[in-house]
Motif scaffolding. Structure first.
Motif, PDB file in Angstrom:
ATOM      1  N   ARG A 180       1.161  -1.132  -0.354  1.00 42.40           N
ATOM      2  CA  ARG A 180       0.110  -0.274  -0.052  1.00 42.40           C
ATOM      3  C   ARG A 180       1.066   0.757   0.145  1.00 42.40           C
ATOM      4  O   ARG A 180       0.664   1.993  -0.106  1.00 42.40           O
ATOM      5  N   ASP A 226      -8.065   7.045  -4.241  1.00 44.06           N
ATOM      6  CA  ASP A 226      -9.077   5.805  -2.504  1.00 44.06           C
ATOM      7  C   ASP A 226      -8.894   4.750  -3.220  1.00 44.06           C
ATOM      8  O   ASP A 226      -8.811   3.249  -2.639  1.00 44.06           O
ATOM      9  N   ASP A 227      -9.545   4.580  -4.263  1.00 45.51           N
ATOM     10  CA  ASP A 227      -9.796   3.516  -5.044  1.00 45.51           C
ATOM     11  C   ASP A 227      -8.884   2.241  -5.269  1.00 45.51           C
ATOM     12  O   ASP A 227      -8.528   1.381  -5.169  1.00 45.51           O
ATOM     13  N   LEU A 274      -7.306   0.489  -2.208  1.00 45.52           N
ATOM     14  CA  LEU A 274      -7.816   0.165  -1.347  1.00 45.52           C
ATOM     15  C   LEU A 274      -7.915  -1.522  -2.533  1.00 45.52           C
ATOM     16  O   LEU A 274      -7.894  -2.057  -2.354  1.00 45.52           O
ATOM     17  N   THR A 296      -4.541  -3.166  -1.223  1.00 44.95           N
ATOM     18  CA  THR A 296      -4.469  -3.387  -0.367  1.00 44.95           C
ATOM     19  C   THR A 296      -4.533  -4.489   0.079  1.00 44.95           C
ATOM     20  O   THR A 296      -4.757  -5.970   0.021  1.00 44.95           O
ATOM     21  N   GLU A 297      -6.343  -4.877  -1.046  1.00 44.24           N
ATOM     22  CA  GLU A 297      -6.564  -6.111  -1.185  1.00 44.24           C
ATOM     23  C   GLU A 297      -6.244  -6.983  -1.810  1.00 44.24           C
ATOM     24  O   GLU A 297      -6.090  -8.169  -0.937  1.00 44.24           O
ATOM     25  N   GLY A 341     -13.329  -8.731  -0.974  1.00 44.45           N
ATOM     26  CA  GLY A 341     -12.322  -8.537  -1.301  1.00 44.45           C
ATOM     27  C   GLY A 341     -12.672  -8.384  -2.646  1.00 44.45           C
ATOM     28  O   GLY A 341     -12.188  -7.178  -3.544  1.00 44.45           O
ATOM     29  N   LEU A 397     -15.438  -5.998  -4.447  1.00 40.65           N
ATOM     30  CA  LEU A 397     -14.583  -5.069  -3.926  1.00 40.65           C
ATOM     31  C   LEU A 397     -13.928  -4.701  -5.736  1.00 40.65           C
ATOM     32  O   LEU A 397     -14.094  -2.817  -6.119  1.00 40.65           O
TER      33      LEU A 397
END
Length: 145
Positions: free
Chosen positions: A34, A57-58, A61, A64-65, A117, A120
């Motif tokens: 990240r 942010d997307d 994220l 990170t996932e 996850g 997303l």
């Protein structure tokens, strides 16, 4: 003839448009991935700001996932590659598992969590594909910038 400053923070275009980092596959590497993505986006935004603030942010994220899934489901090292495209960011996560990710039901009432996850990643991305090989898989994700 003016001398150039040795402390000039101007980045070469290659440094902005590409970033690669390798990790051992330990839990703390999720944070490391990240942070690499955040540094890449910071450098990219200096040259070309995102079209919408949520794109930043997307992307974080999704990275990170992907890193969390690599640590949880593909023991061993993983590699993160980030690349600027003409209209977004291409994220590639390489891990050692040859098993393609599959959506799981999201059941928050069942304790233990999980299952959201992969959903997303697909929801936030323009395109997702998985390429498997003898030494693992590459998950390609294209996101707007």
């Amino acid at each position: 003839m003016a001398a150039e400053s040795r402390w000039d923070r101007t980045l070469a275009s290659e440094e902005i448009t590409n970033r690669t980092a390798s990790f051992t596959g330990e839990l703390h590497n999720v944070t490391g991935a990240r942070l690499v993505a955040e540094e890449f986006l910071y450098d990219l935004a200096r040259a070309a700001p995102p079209a919408a603030p949520e794109h930043w942010d997307d992307i974080l994220l999704v990275v990170t996932e992907l890193a969390a899934n690599a640590v949880q489901y593909a023991p061993g090292p993983f590699q993160l590659r980030l690349r600027r495209t003409f209209d977004g960011v291409h994220v590639v996560m390489h891990d050692t598992s040859t098993t393609e990710p599959a959506p799981r039901p999201f059941r928050p009432s069942k304790g233990g969590g999980g299952g959201i996850g992969w959903h997303l990643i697909h929801t936030l991305s323009d395109q997702v594909s998985v390429v498997t090989g003898d030494r693992g898989k590459d998950i390609h994700v294209f996101l707007p910038w």
